[in-house]
Write a protein that holds these residues in place. Sequence first.
Motif, PDB file in Angstrom:
ATOM      1  N   LEU A 293       0.818  -1.208   0.000  1.00 24.71           N
ATOM      2  CA  LEU A 293       0.000   0.000   0.000  1.00 24.71           C
ATOM      3  C   LEU A 293       0.855   1.263   0.000  1.00 24.71           C
ATOM      4  N   LEU A 294       1.886   1.289   0.828  1.00 23.74           N
ATOM      5  CA  LEU A 294       2.739   2.465   0.874  1.00 23.74           C
ATOM      6  C   LEU A 294       3.556   2.610  -0.412  1.00 23.74           C
ATOM      7  N   GLY A 295       4.046   1.498  -0.938  1.00 29.47           N
ATOM      8  CA  GLY A 295       4.838   1.550  -2.168  1.00 29.47           C
ATOM      9  C   GLY A 295       4.027   2.045  -3.346  1.00 29.47           C
ATOM     10  N   ALA A 296       2.797   1.537  -3.487  1.00 28.57           N
ATOM     11  CA  ALA A 296       1.933   1.996  -4.577  1.00 28.57           C
ATOM     12  C   ALA A 296       1.616   3.475  -4.421  1.00 28.57           C
ATOM     13  N   ALA A 297       1.385   3.918  -3.182  1.00 23.80           N
ATOM     14  CA  ALA A 297       1.056   5.326  -2.943  1.00 23.80           C
ATOM     15  C   ALA A 297       2.255   6.230  -3.214  1.00 23.80           C
TER      16      ALA A 297
ATOM     17  N   ALA B 269      10.867  -2.782 -11.882  1.00 19.90           N
ATOM     18  CA  ALA B 269      11.043  -3.519 -10.627  1.00 19.90           C
ATOM     19  C   ALA B 269      12.169  -4.536 -10.736  1.00 19.90           C
ATOM     20  N   LEU B 270      12.396  -5.071 -11.937  1.00 20.29           N
ATOM     21  CA  LEU B 270      13.460  -6.053 -12.144  1.00 20.29           C
ATOM     22  C   LEU B 270      14.835  -5.406 -12.236  1.00 20.29           C
ATOM     23  N   VAL B 271      14.937  -4.260 -12.905  1.00 24.36           N
ATOM     24  CA  VAL B 271      16.259  -3.687 -13.181  1.00 24.36           C
ATOM     25  C   VAL B 271      16.674  -2.618 -12.184  1.00 24.36           C
TER      26      VAL B 271
ATOM     27  N   VAL C 271      14.697   0.306  -4.403  1.00 25.50           N
ATOM     28  CA  VAL C 271      13.322   0.787  -4.587  1.00 25.50           C
ATOM     29  C   VAL C 271      13.312   2.195  -5.171  1.00 25.50           C
ATOM     30  N   ARG C 272      14.140   3.067  -4.645  1.00 27.49           N
ATOM     31  CA  ARG C 272      14.169   4.452  -5.117  1.00 27.49           C
ATOM     32  C   ARG C 272      14.529   4.504  -6.597  1.00 27.49           C
ATOM     33  N   HIS C 273      15.564   3.783  -6.996  1.00 26.78           N
ATOM     34  CA  HIS C 273      15.995   3.783  -8.394  1.00 26.78           C
ATOM     35  C   HIS C 273      14.916   3.198  -9.291  1.00 26.78           C
ATOM     36  N   GLY C 274      14.308   2.104  -8.873  1.00 31.38           N
ATOM     37  CA  GLY C 274      13.258   1.486  -9.683  1.00 31.38           C
ATOM     38  C   GLY C 274      12.078   2.407  -9.889  1.00 31.38           C
ATOM     39  N   LEU C 275      11.689   3.141  -8.843  1.00 36.79           N
ATOM     40  CA  LEU C 275      10.560   4.058  -8.967  1.00 36.79           C
ATOM     41  C   LEU C 275      10.909   5.248  -9.862  1.00 36.79           C
ATOM     42  N   CYS C 276      12.113   5.763  -9.748  1.00 38.36           N
ATOM     43  CA  CYS C 276      12.513   6.879 -10.613  1.00 38.36           C
ATOM     44  C   CYS C 276      12.557   6.442 -12.072  1.00 38.36           C
ATOM     45  N   LEU C 277      13.032   5.247 -12.339  1.00 36.56           N
ATOM     46  CA  LEU C 277      12.998   4.727 -13.701  1.00 36.56           C
ATOM     47  C   LEU C 277      11.562   4.663 -14.215  1.00 36.56           C
ATOM     48  N   ALA C 278      10.646   4.251 -13.350  1.00 38.65           N
ATOM     49  CA  ALA C 278       9.269   3.999 -13.774  1.00 38.65           C
ATOM     50  C   ALA C 278       8.514   5.255 -14.146  1.00 38.65           C
ATOM     51  N   VAL C 279       8.917   6.401 -13.616  1.00 36.25           N
ATOM     52  CA  VAL C 279       8.122   7.614 -13.842  1.00 36.25           C
ATOM     53  C   VAL C 279       8.737   8.580 -14.843  1.00 36.25           C
ATOM     54  N   ASN C 280      10.023   8.465 -15.128  1.00 36.21           N
ATOM     55  CA  ASN C 280      10.687   9.437 -15.995  1.00 36.21           C
ATOM     56  C   ASN C 280      10.593   9.043 -17.464  1.00 36.21           C
TER      57      ASN C 280
ATOM     58  N   ALA D 291       2.335   4.179 -13.850  1.00 36.40           N
ATOM     59  CA  ALA D 291       3.533   3.344 -13.857  1.00 36.40           C
ATOM     60  C   ALA D 291       4.202   3.339 -12.489  1.00 36.40           C
ATOM     61  N   GLY D 292       4.246   4.505 -11.844  1.00 34.28           N
ATOM     62  CA  GLY D 292       4.827   4.564 -10.510  1.00 34.28           C
ATOM     63  C   GLY D 292       4.035   3.754  -9.502  1.00 34.28           C
ATOM     64  N   ALA D 293       2.711   3.843  -9.566  1.00 36.18           N
ATOM     65  CA  ALA D 293       1.870   3.097  -8.635  1.00 36.18           C
ATOM     66  C   ALA D 293       2.042   1.594  -8.810  1.00 36.18           C
ATOM     67  N   LEU D 294       2.030   1.123 -10.060  1.00 38.74           N
ATOM     68  CA  LEU D 294       2.190  -0.309 -10.317  1.00 38.74           C
ATOM     69  C   LEU D 294       3.561  -0.796  -9.870  1.00 38.74           C
ATOM     70  N   THR D 295       4.606  -0.009 -10.166  1.00 34.62           N
ATOM     71  CA  THR D 295       5.964  -0.396  -9.771  1.00 34.62           C
ATOM     72  C   THR D 295       6.113  -0.395  -8.258  1.00 34.62           C
ATOM     73  N   GLY D 296       5.577   0.623  -7.612  1.00 38.64           N
ATOM     74  CA  GLY D 296       5.677   0.694  -6.162  1.00 38.64           C
ATOM     75  C   GLY D 296       4.990  -0.458  -5.464  1.00 38.64           C
ATOM     76  N   GLY D 297       3.844  -0.875  -6.004  1.00 37.52           N
ATOM     77  CA  GLY D 297       3.170  -2.038  -5.435  1.00 37.52           C
ATOM     78  C   GLY D 297       4.017  -3.295  -5.542  1.00 37.52           C
ATOM     79  N   LEU D 298       4.633  -3.497  -6.703  1.00 33.59           N
ATOM     80  CA  LEU D 298       5.496  -4.672  -6.890  1.00 33.59           C
ATOM     81  C   LEU D 298       6.673  -4.646  -5.921  1.00 33.59           C
TER      82      LEU D 298
END
Length: 371
Positions: free
Chosen positions: A25-29, A283-285, A289-298, A306-313
Amino acid sequence: MSATTRAVWGRTEQQDFRSRVRGTLLGAAVGDALGAPLDGLTLEEIRQVYGPEGLGDLAFGHGRRGAITHRTQLTLFSVDGLVRAQVRRDTGVWHPPTDLHRAYLRWAATQRDWGPDERRKDDGWLAREEWLYARRSPDRACLRGLGDDIMGTLDAPKNPGEPGPEAAARSAPFGLLVGWEPQLVLQLAIECATQTHGHPTAYLAAGAYAVIMHALARGESLEAAVQRALALLAPRPGQQPVADALQHALGAVRQGMPTPEGIEELAGSGTAERVLAVAVYCALVGEDVRHGLCLAVNHGGPSGAAGALTGGLLGALHGETALPPAWLAELEGRPTMLVLADDFAMETTQGAALHSPTGAAPGWLARYPRA
């Protein structure tokens, strides 16, 4: 739906599960809050505003840093609906898609009303949280799909031409039903997605995401979780675009260092299956967590989704403690999310003691009414 299995929980298992629920929940948010300010921007515009490396920290949106959007609101109401469904099961009247639809209608009321209506005693505690009565760029398909009391179904879906990722972005909680069989998790997520997003790629992507989350919550690797989702999707009509996107994400992992341009290519036109592919890839690469989320949104696609889905994973995979503490400190609504996460974990592990016919706890039933 047929009966689900019941898990047997020891203390260590309970603690691990609670950490994964909180992390989900926190990761997706956090992913939602990180990516939302970039929605509608091209990659060039993102670099002009935030520098050549893009966004690397929470930015202002809706008047503050760490502001969540309708995606997180709906995810929280998904959790509320799942708890209410389990409570209602003791009555012998059990149809989880209907309970989720009622929860989504409670969310829809927050988009119309000024604040909680104390006369609606059966709304439960979440619908009385005043901070949720904020209109945060709600998806038009969600508003249309929940604009009346008619529930969309597989036979008669709402918005059958809508292929966007918003239904998938609220579907992480279905994967936390760890006592359920994966095929039932898939079916429930699909049926609930059709209530707003009736295109096959939208509801099948939501189902695939829930299955992936389910495997992660049970301790499997992300690669194994994706393979499980692919196997369960295989017999479903219309699944090929979703399967192709997931396979593309897995293949991209072996093609060198991640780049915003490569992620933008994965995102394509921003349909649900393409945004799911972005989330799996990031989420794989991601190095953490911080790096994966930044990749997902930029990128120039739907950054918030994309950020919400990645954060949930990432939250389900690594648990609450892996999330960036500085981001959590600024996250809007964090106290509510923690209470809801812990309630869900308690319902999952101790539900029989809370609301069985012979041992109902009045306080629990006041928080999650059966009506």
